[in-house]
Design a protein around this motif. Sequence first.
Motif, PDB file in Angstrom:
ATOM      1  N   UNK A  95      21.796-105.493  96.090  1.00  0.00           N
ATOM      2  CA  UNK A  95      20.819-104.674  96.812  1.00  0.00           C
ATOM      3  C   UNK A  95      21.158-103.190  96.730  1.00  0.00           C
ATOM      4  N   UNK A  96      22.457-102.874  96.699  1.00  0.00           N
ATOM      5  CA  UNK A  96      22.874-101.471  96.691  1.00  0.00           C
ATOM      6  C   UNK A  96      22.417-100.738  95.439  1.00  0.00           C
ATOM      7  N   UNK A  97      22.169-101.479  94.364  1.00  0.00           N
ATOM      8  CA  UNK A  97      21.728-100.873  93.114  1.00  0.00           C
ATOM      9  C   UNK A  97      20.217-100.612  93.102  1.00  0.00           C
ATOM     10  N   UNK A  98      19.515-101.109  94.129  1.00  0.00           N
ATOM     11  CA  UNK A  98      18.063-100.942  94.189  1.00  0.00           C
ATOM     12  C   UNK A  98      17.653-100.134  95.421  1.00  0.00           C
ATOM     13  N   UNK A  99      18.175-100.523  96.581  1.00  0.00           N
ATOM     14  CA  UNK A  99      17.775 -99.927  97.854  1.00  0.00           C
ATOM     15  C   UNK A  99      18.446 -98.572  98.072  1.00  0.00           C
ATOM     16  N   UNK A 100      17.902 -97.822  99.029  1.00  0.00           N
ATOM     17  CA  UNK A 100      18.523 -96.563  99.407  1.00  0.00           C
ATOM     18  C   UNK A 100      19.716 -96.771 100.316  1.00  0.00           C
ATOM     19  N   UNK A 101      19.562 -97.661 101.307  1.00  0.00           N
ATOM     20  CA  UNK A 101      20.628 -97.976 102.249  1.00  0.00           C
ATOM     21  C   UNK A 101      20.636 -99.475 102.495  1.00  0.00           C
TER      22      UNK A 101
END
Length: 217
Positions: A95-101
Amino acid sequence: MNFSIARRRMVERQVQGQGVKDPRVIEAMLQIPRHLFVEEAFQSQAYGDFSLPIGDRQTISQPSTVGVMTEALLLQGGERVLEIGTGSGYQAAILSRIAGKVYTLERIALLARRARRVIDSLGCVNVNIRVTDGTQGWDEEAPFDAIIVTAGAPSVPDQYRDQLAIGGRLVIPVGNRGDQVLMRITKVAEGQFTEERLIDCRFVPLIGRHGWQEGES
């Protein structure tokens, strides 16, 4: 073992092979080394399409399931995402590679510490981990554009619905302890939701005040 080749094969055969098409999800899963999130004894199996034990009766989900669930969040990039059940930390890293936080909750402190070490080693600086009862969500940081639950719930806690932003998506396995259905719930307006059944699945139980109780069947 060449982990890079194994990871590419995993994505091509197991993730894209399951119908996952979102290029953001595919690229994230190509970037994150799944073998770092399991014990050394299991690293040779890390790119097979099955779950693996991570301790404390918890597991790391099979890659195809991670791909399907991540795509089901319908992320465009830059969102605030809440994960319930940090576990190994693999899903949070994706998720960290897609989302902002990324905000992720784990009730088992030992797992949270292990996940923190691996996530930090990969430079995932946008991941916040908190040790607490995940069934209550993270009200102080709400609302979230997306919420993902990586454990099976007997029903959908109201806390998750309340902590979604308008237009936000909740992806959660719902059912009994043995078998669940993966649901996507979208908050279309305050107090109004749509529900979709995605796939049959099987997760460890969601333990906590608004989930299963320890020892409950």
